[in-house]
Design an enzyme around this catalytic site. Structure first.
Site, PDB file in Angstrom:
ATOM      1  N   GLU A 138      43.835  35.324  41.053  1.00  0.00           N
ATOM      2  CA  GLU A 138      44.437  36.546  41.499  1.00  0.00           C
ATOM      3  C   GLU A 138      45.717  36.669  40.829  1.00  0.00           C
ATOM      4  OE1 GLU A 138      43.594  39.339  43.347  1.00  0.00           O
ATOM      5  OE2 GLU A 138      41.603  38.156  43.542  1.00  0.00           O
ATOM      6  N   HIS A 158      42.173  45.125  36.556  1.00  0.00           N
ATOM      7  CA  HIS A 158      42.319  43.925  37.395  1.00  0.00           C
ATOM      8  C   HIS A 158      41.138  42.975  37.300  1.00  0.00           C
ATOM      9  CE1 HIS A 158      43.432  41.902  41.526  1.00  0.00           C
ATOM     10  NE2 HIS A 158      41.811  41.673  41.505  1.00  0.00           N
ATOM     11  N   GLU A 159      39.984  43.480  37.300  1.00  0.00           N
ATOM     12  CA  GLU A 159      38.707  42.429  37.077  1.00  0.00           C
ATOM     13  C   GLU A 159      38.726  41.953  35.743  1.00  0.00           C
ATOM     14  OE1 GLU A 159      37.259  41.762  39.398  1.00  0.00           O
ATOM     15  OE2 GLU A 159      37.890  43.355  41.049  1.00  0.00           O
ATOM     16  N   HIS A 183      40.615  38.648  35.971  1.00  0.00           N
ATOM     17  CA  HIS A 183      39.546  37.594  36.117  1.00  0.00           C
ATOM     18  C   HIS A 183      38.935  36.964  35.001  1.00  0.00           C
ATOM     19  CE1 HIS A 183      40.861  37.498  40.614  1.00  0.00           C
ATOM     20  NE2 HIS A 183      40.385  38.809  40.554  1.00  0.00           N
TER      21      HIS A 183
END
Lengths: 500, 500
Positions: free
Chosen positions: B293, B263-264, B267
């Site tokens: 997101e 997930h990170e 980003h």
């Protein structure tokens, strides 16, 4: 607000900017992504430029003039701060802001170029950058110069106020001669210690556990610091509650990280124990590189050279390493630790030969700034000196002239501080022994009286006292290399089984 | 220098200050010494205060007025930068400085009050503070308001420009209904997957090796980033060459760090691939929370929800973990990863139920700002909604209304971004599939076409395009929740063995 309060608030802004620059520097050496370097250089040079601007601009000039004319408006504390700020103002104000920013950018980029040159073991890749750094220093020296006798004295003074080539030439001759003579005795009559166990494989994680325990006991406070990994170990303090150290781990030689960490912890302990009243003023932080080294070397050479200390710590190391040291007794272990022999890498040198590494650098730096030498020739000059003083010759530039980070950072005149640190440490040890029994304390479970003595006599003052005054107050006399030579002779004759 | 160049140089200063604040923030969360906190607060507030001052002072006002009157002096690029800067200026400048400072103080204190309330699991301890924060937001809304339809629209717009309650009401109703219906099918006909192996013990070092390999393959560039450990995972970008991520390691649940890191990394990949031309302007960095997101969730939900992806990666995990997953085949592993069930804590929710957590918060925030409700009633409203939508009821406020940090920081209107990210990710996936075969690529050894598609359509633009324009250009239509629902239905019916 009084004018003094205004002044202190202004100095605080500069301190906060320097703290940000410090964090940026720490990060760039401990783990900044590789490609972030150029962006980082922009940020660092912007912030340090701003700090520099504030240190030299009209506002600062205004404070300087005001207090020169109204000294009566300063408290005793304010007066101390003003005097230190004035010194720095005089130093900084000589360089135009744009030249300073250019210099910061240059040295910031130089670090990664130096790293690449090291990887290639090729001085040629670094030469041009080094040349630019030296050239800018030569441009600045006439601007900094007050009444120093030579160009190199100007640089020396920036790290050790009051130090001169005249003093150093004399002291270093004495040290060189003394060490040579000890080395001669050892070569003729000494019994070589056993050292095979030094190269036992000990995982980094185990070494870390050991040295962390040891430096905590010595007084390094992890709630005000941290330990990271870097190629070249250092201590960097953002403030007295954030004095970070780094080390390099070598699996087949635990002494590298052990003595390296003990050394950096000494720097950290100095910063962690400066009096809180100096916060955010130019008096916060150690007073000179030489005194700073005296603290790190007190840890490394005096504590780390103590038989009583190792009689206590070796059993801990043993307990963490299974059967690694089976059959090695305390005396054998200690003798092995304190082996002395010629080596090429300064930071791996033993405590007896170390000052020779410094003297070589001192002589070369003096040549660079007081004579005109071709930078092309530096590796040869370097290698020749190693052959002359230590009897060995580097096979490549990584083992030779590329080994140290200092020049990439523009730090010329810094190296002598290490040798001064040796001499100060031995001199402090001698004075400390008049009040407390150091060897007895190092054989006990509580080392705090040592840290407390150093805090009382050195740490607490921050930069509020000059090196020579601190040494005079703490030991009752000026710099005297005899204590170091006596200490070394006693230690190494013991290790090498020589009776006088 | 032209006026535009002057303007860009000024914006660069602000960007560099923010970069320093970012580094300070990263450091304070990853490893700053405990006792350094107070000193650090001084430094951070000094630097961020300076950045804020530069963003709102006379000089900035001067640029705003000048270019309003001389738009012809701006290049096309300069115009884009000016417009974004103007937006931010208007946002910052509408609130009187003293009220803003009051608000900063309030939210700064609110954090520790929220922490205390959490410890006591008691909303009453936080209520009064929350009330003050809401009250100040209600005071600011009329100052920020341009032509938004409702008060809550004003807040929404700060995180997702162009988003309205009108759109969200419709979209969220559709999502709610769709998810409810999928959940109903699963409850009636689904076969529960086996999940015991999820809780196998895997050492952090092994997990780290695995996820590092995976996110590198996905396109997270470690030469422009790094991975650290924190309690609360985050991505923080200093610049496009320094976008750092963190994660939390749970030895008995490898999915926490695995999906967290993936997930990170999403980003981070966004920031690492913004066009270099936006450097040091307000256009550098992602355009909105929702689009950000969408990138992290594309990684976590689309890639991390792909069976082909896991057919490739599970063997790697197996090879690193000895016999931990012995007897578990690809399908069993994948099904276990994608289990869905009701849960009380948003950040632990699976991908099917997650949007319901967001819809609950959206409905409550809308009530707070568009209606007059008693804050006294919030926990009951919260708990009733969890019971209605997810069929479970919090037993205390820690499991309920106190679980998220956002309100303590004054972030109202932020939560919907998470759900928007889900919908955008699925919509981008659908569009991507028209050009490249995503499942085939995820089953191959080279994922780069996916990262390249996202860079081409999203990353490169930084903040130079608004979310709705980006989505329209990339997918050919406005926000459409159907893609998310279709994706979820297909995925979960597969996992739960339901044939339509």
């Amino acid at each position: 607000m009084t004018k003094e309060q205004e002044f202190l608030a202004y100095l605080k802004e500069i301190a906060l900017l320097n703290e940000a620059v410090g964090l940026s520097e720490w990060d760039s050496q401990t783990g900044m992504p590789e490609l972030g370097a150029n962006y980082r250089a922009e940020m660092s040079s912007y912030l340090s430029g701003m700090a520099f601007d504030k240190s030299t601009n009209e506002t600062m000039a205004g404070f300087m003039t005001y207090f020169e004319n109204h000294p009566e408006e300063l408290s005793d504390f304010g007066k101390q701060v003003y005097e230190k700020a004035k010194e720095e103002y005089d130093l900084n104000n000589k360089i135009p802001v744009d030249r300073f920013q250019e210099y910061m950018k240059l040295t910031s980029n130089a670090h990664s170029i130096w790293v690449k040159a090291r990887e290639a073991k090729d001085y040629q890749l670094f030469k041009e950058t080094l040349e630019s750094i030296i050239k800018m220093n030569k441009e600045f020296i006439p601007l900094w110069k007050k009444n120093e006798a030579t160009n190199y004295d100007v640089l020396l003074n920036q790290y050790e106020p009051g130090m001169t080539t005249e003093i150093l030439d004399k002291v270093f001759d004495q040290v060189k001669e003394g060490i040579m003579s000890i080395r001669k005795e050892i070569a003729e009559k000494g019994q070589e210690p056993r050292t095979d166990f030094i190269h036992a494989a000990i995982p980094t994680s185990v070494q870390k556990k050991f040295v962390t325990t040891v430096i905590k006991k010595l007084g390094y406070d992890f709630s005000k610091g941290r330990l990271d990994d870097t190629v070249h170990p250092f201590m960097l303090n953002l403030n007295r509650h954030d004095a970070r150290i780094t080390t390099r781990w070598v699996e087949n030689d635990f002494t590298v990280a052990t003595f390296g960490t003990i050394h950096e912890a000494g720097h950290g302990m100095y910063e962690q124990n400066v009096d809180v009243k100096y916060d955010y003023t130019p008096l916060a932080g150690g007073t000179s590189m030489g005194i700073h080294e005296s603290q790190s070397l007190f840890n490394e050479i005096i504590v780390g050279g103590s038989q009583a200390f190792w009689n206590k710590q070796f059993p801990l190391l043993k307990s963490l390493t299974g059967d690694t040291f089976e059959g090695i007794d305390n005396q054998t272990f200690y003798n092995g630790l304190k082996e002395t022999k010629s080596s090429l890498i300064r930071i791996e040198a033993d405590s007896l030969t170390y000052p020779l590494h410094i003297i070589i650098r001192y002589e070369i730096e003096k040549m660079i700034f007081n004579q005109e030498i071709e930078l092309e020739d530096l590796p040869t000059i370097w290698n020749d000196k190693y052959e002359e003083y230590l009897g060995i010759r580097p096979e490549n530039d990584l083992e030779g002239i590329l080994q140290d980070v200092h020049w990439a950072g523009g730090s010329f005149g810094y190296f002598p501080s290490y040798a001064l640190g040796y001499m100060y440490a031995a001199q402090l040890h001698h004075a400390m022994n008049q009040e407390i029994n150091v060897e007895e304390i190092l054989g006990s479970d509580d080392y705090s009286p040592i840290r407390e003595w150093l805090t009382k006599n050195i740490h607490q003052y921050g930069s509020s006292r000059k090196p020579n005054q601190l040494i005079m107050d703490a030991t009752g006399e000026a710099l005297n290399p005899v204590y170091l030579l006596d200490y070394m002779k006693k230690l190494y004759f013991n290790v090498y089984g020589i009776n006088e």
